[in-house]
Design a protein around this motif. Structure first.
Motif, PDB file in Angstrom:
ATOM      1  N   ASP A   9       0.862  -1.184   0.000  1.00 32.09           N
ATOM      2  CA  ASP A   9       0.000   0.000   0.000  1.00 32.09           C
ATOM      3  C   ASP A   9       0.895   1.230   0.000  1.00 32.09           C
ATOM      4  N   LEU A  10       1.545   1.457  -1.123  1.00 31.61           N
ATOM      5  CA  LEU A  10       2.561   2.501  -1.210  1.00 31.61           C
ATOM      6  C   LEU A  10       2.010   3.884  -0.898  1.00 31.61           C
ATOM      7  N   LYS A  11       0.783   4.167  -1.317  1.00 26.48           N
ATOM      8  CA  LYS A  11       0.193   5.489  -1.072  1.00 26.48           C
ATOM      9  C   LYS A  11       0.038   5.769   0.416  1.00 26.48           C
ATOM     10  N   SER A  12      -0.198   4.721   1.205  1.00 30.66           N
ATOM     11  CA  SER A  12      -0.405   4.929   2.644  1.00 30.66           C
ATOM     12  C   SER A  12       0.855   5.452   3.327  1.00 30.66           C
ATOM     13  N   LEU A  13       2.021   5.214   2.739  1.00 28.78           N
ATOM     14  CA  LEU A  13       3.258   5.673   3.351  1.00 28.78           C
ATOM     15  C   LEU A  13       3.398   7.187   3.315  1.00 28.78           C
ATOM     16  N   LYS A  14       2.533   7.847   2.555  1.00 27.62           N
ATOM     17  CA  LYS A  14       2.548   9.312   2.484  1.00 27.62           C
ATOM     18  C   LYS A  14       1.468   9.948   3.351  1.00 27.62           C
ATOM     19  N   ILE A  15       0.669   9.117   4.026  1.00 24.72           N
ATOM     20  CA  ILE A  15      -0.392   9.639   4.897  1.00 24.72           C
ATOM     21  C   ILE A  15       0.233  10.234   6.153  1.00 24.72           C
ATOM     22  N   ILE A  16      -0.198  11.440   6.511  1.00 26.84           N
ATOM     23  CA  ILE A  16       0.271  12.108   7.726  1.00 26.84           C
ATOM     24  C   ILE A  16      -0.953  12.365   8.604  1.00 26.84           C
ATOM     25  N   PRO A  17      -1.232  11.490   9.579  1.00 31.01           N
ATOM     26  CA  PRO A  17      -2.475  11.565  10.348  1.00 31.01           C
ATOM     27  C   PRO A  17      -2.418  12.532  11.527  1.00 31.01           C
ATOM     28  N   CYS A  18      -1.811  13.692  11.332  1.00 30.80           N
ATOM     29  CA  CYS A  18      -1.711  14.670  12.409  1.00 30.80           C
ATOM     30  C   CYS A  18      -1.447  16.035  11.804  1.00 30.80           C
ATOM     31  N   SER A  19      -1.634  17.058  12.608  1.00 31.18           N
ATOM     32  CA  SER A  19      -1.275  18.398  12.168  1.00 31.18           C
ATOM     33  C   SER A  19       0.217  18.593  12.394  1.00 31.18           C
ATOM     34  N   ASN A  20       0.790  19.616  11.807  1.00 36.23           N
ATOM     35  CA  ASN A  20       2.242  19.797  11.889  1.00 36.23           C
ATOM     36  C   ASN A  20       2.641  20.890  12.872  1.00 36.23           C
ATOM     37  N   ASN A  21       1.773  21.194  13.836  1.00 38.40           N
ATOM     38  CA  ASN A  21       2.103  22.284  14.766  1.00 38.40           C
ATOM     39  C   ASN A  21       2.561  21.762  16.122  1.00 38.40           C
ATOM     40  N   HIS A  22       2.944  20.472  16.177  1.00 43.03           N
ATOM     41  CA  HIS A  22       3.389  19.908  17.444  1.00 43.03           C
ATOM     42  C   HIS A  22       4.900  19.958  17.608  1.00 43.03           C
ATOM     43  N   TYR A  23       5.609  20.305  16.551  1.00 47.21           N
ATOM     44  CA  TYR A  23       7.059  20.352  16.659  1.00 47.21           C
ATOM     45  C   TYR A  23       7.566  21.643  16.059  1.00 47.21           C
ATOM     46  N   SER A  24       8.770  21.978  16.466  1.00 48.98           N
ATOM     47  CA  SER A  24       9.394  23.189  15.949  1.00 48.98           C
ATOM     48  C   SER A  24       9.689  23.022  14.464  1.00 48.98           C
ATOM     49  N   GLY A  25       9.650  24.104  13.745  1.00 48.26           N
ATOM     50  CA  GLY A  25       9.964  24.031  12.324  1.00 48.26           C
ATOM     51  C   GLY A  25      11.417  23.754  12.064  1.00 48.26           C
ATOM     52  N   SER A  26      12.256  23.925  13.047  1.00 44.77           N
ATOM     53  CA  SER A  26      13.680  23.674  12.868  1.00 44.77           C
ATOM     54  C   SER A  26      14.315  23.419  14.218  1.00 44.77           C
ATOM     55  N   LEU A  27      15.423  22.741  14.198  1.00 51.23           N
ATOM     56  CA  LEU A  27      16.179  22.530  15.420  1.00 51.23           C
ATOM     57  C   LEU A  27      17.044  23.739  15.773  1.00 51.23           C
ATOM     58  N   SER A  28      17.084  24.723  14.887  1.00 50.59           N
ATOM     59  CA  SER A  28      18.024  25.821  15.072  1.00 50.59           C
ATOM     60  C   SER A  28      17.768  26.598  16.359  1.00 50.59           C
ATOM     61  N   ALA A  29      16.509  26.646  16.802  1.00 47.59           N
ATOM     62  CA  ALA A  29      16.191  27.393  18.020  1.00 47.59           C
ATOM     63  C   ALA A  29      16.871  26.796  19.234  1.00 47.59           C
ATOM     64  N   SER A  30      17.179  25.505  19.185  1.00 48.07           N
ATOM     65  CA  SER A  30      17.802  24.869  20.345  1.00 48.07           C
ATOM     66  C   SER A  30      19.241  24.445  20.071  1.00 48.07           C
ATOM     67  N   ASP A  31      19.797  24.893  18.965  1.00 42.95           N
ATOM     68  CA  ASP A  31      21.140  24.457  18.601  1.00 42.95           C
ATOM     69  C   ASP A  31      22.168  24.765  19.677  1.00 42.95           C
ATOM     70  N   HIS A  32      21.961  25.852  20.416  1.00 40.39           N
ATOM     71  CA  HIS A  32      22.955  26.272  21.399  1.00 40.39           C
ATOM     72  C   HIS A  32      22.476  26.010  22.830  1.00 40.39           C
ATOM     73  N   GLN A  33      21.428  25.197  22.957  1.00 41.17           N
ATOM     74  CA  GLN A  33      20.921  24.855  24.275  1.00 41.17           C
ATOM     75  C   GLN A  33      21.211  23.389  24.547  1.00 41.17           C
ATOM     76  N   PRO A  34      21.597  23.050  25.787  1.00 45.97           N
ATOM     77  CA  PRO A  34      21.862  21.637  26.098  1.00 45.97           C
ATOM     78  C   PRO A  34      20.581  20.820  26.018  1.00 45.97           C
ATOM     79  N   MET A  35      20.694  19.627  25.444  1.00 42.59           N
ATOM     80  CA  MET A  35      19.536  18.757  25.347  1.00 42.59           C
ATOM     81  C   MET A  35      19.318  18.058  26.679  1.00 42.59           C
ATOM     82  N   ALA A  36      18.061  17.952  27.098  1.00 40.34           N
ATOM     83  CA  ALA A  36      17.743  17.202  28.302  1.00 40.34           C
ATOM     84  C   ALA A  36      18.049  15.729  28.067  1.00 40.34           C
TER      85      ALA A  36
END
Length: 347
Positions: A304-331
């Protein structure tokens, strides 16, 4: 009411009595006692089922053998069974399916073999550990019906694909280990529904195909291990944007491309892509190995190749980039609980 404990370190037994002073064994903990019976025969039958008020039986790392007594299904308060790292054998112990009060079932590191029943995934358990046995079959298609928080199927001989029903465990499943089996086929996009999952490990199998885009919906994932399989294609960038993901393992596959966000994870040593087919990165497979793989699999496609492109969520749960935390220590992520099950002795 009493609980009976045997401490292997000081060879003492301890009785803890409740206020009502009634003398009855409520629980038994033989963990690590290395008990051995006559002629190395130490059966559970004619013992466990005789303790009518028992609530838990913990017997990790002993020499219990034979079968689990079917009479345990009549024990009204029995909610925890740990017989891990013993010498139990034969087919799956169907007797446990009748113990309807069970919340904790640990059968790991024994010699159980054959198939596991569909009914196992209807037990109302929080913990289900069956790793390091000799089970051999396709995983039951109702796997996702389980309410378990922690599942370990590791180091058996399970075959076939991961059932699509896994997405039905979206609210409950926290950690699941499929590593060390003979699973095949493509990853179902329904894995992306596991919104509370923190650990997902399918390493050391024979799975193939691209990573479903739905994996970017695993907003609580901390450890994602797809290493030692036959995955290929591009590593989806949005997975590399997940802020909780601190350990992403893709080594020994056939990926051909990683984008800038994933490269940031590589730099931070949060993503391992060694031994793939990414030409501009070090420590990759040889051109010959990559060409041979893609030649042998040039007609491969997921069912079911088409199903691999399904995104069952909105995209506002993560930052658009890691750059905001590039200089912050990761927990530092907490140690996943389920990996402790891969050690024979007590958790």
């Amino acid at each position: 009411m009493s609980s009976l404990y045997f401490d292997n370190s000081n060879e003492k037994s301890r009785m803890t009595h409740l206020a009502d002073k009634k003398k009855a064994v409520a629980g038994i903990d033989f963990n690590g006692c290395k008990l051995t019976g006559y002629n190395n025969h130490l059966p559970l039958s004619d013992f466990l089922e005789k303790i009518e008020d028992i609530t838990f039986f913990h017997a990790n790392s002993n020499n219990f053998s034979g079968l689990i007594p079917k009479e345990i299904l009549s024990l009204p308060y029995f909610y925890e069974l740990d017989v891990s790292n013993n010498k139990l054998n034969g087919s799956f112990p169907y007797e446990v399916l009748g113990a309807r009060q069970l919340t904790f079932l640990d059968l790991r590191f024994n010699n159980f073999q054959g198939s596991i029943p569909r009914q196992l995934f209807t037990l109302d358990v929080d913990v289900l550990f069956i790793n390091n046995n000799k089970f051999q079959q396709y995983l039951p298609d109702n796997l996702g019906s389980t309410p378990a928080l922690y599942l370990t199927f590791a180091n058996n001989n399970f075959t076939g694909p991961i059932p699509k029903s896994i997405g039905q465990a979206s609210i409950t499943l926290v950690e699941v280990l499929f590593l060390g089996n003979n699973l095949t086929g493509c990853l179902p996009y329904e894995i992306g529904y596991l919104k509370n999952a923190t650990v997902f490990d399918v390493s050391y199998n024979q799975l193939i195909g691209p990573i479903p885009l739905s994996f970017q919906c695993l907003f609580k994932i901390e450890l994602l291990d797809l290493a030692y399989n036959q995955f290929y294609g591009q590593v989806p960038e949005n997975i590399c944007k997940l802020q909780t993901l601190t350990n992403f393992s893709l080594q020994y596959n056939y990926f051909t491309e990683v984008g800038p966000e994933c490269r940031k994870m590589i730099t931070k040593k949060r993503l391992n892509v060694t031994m793939n087919c990414i030409q501009d990165l070090p420590h990759q497979r040889s051109k010959y190995d990559c060409d041979s793989f893609f030649s042998a699999n040039k007609y491969h496609t997921c069912p079911d190749l088409k199903s691999l492109k399904i995104i069952p969520c909105s995209n506002n749960h993560y930052s658009g980039s890691l750059s905001a935390s590039d200089h912050q220590p990761m927990a530092v992520a907490p140690s996943p609980r389920s990996y402790h099950t891969l050690i024979p002795h007590r958790l």
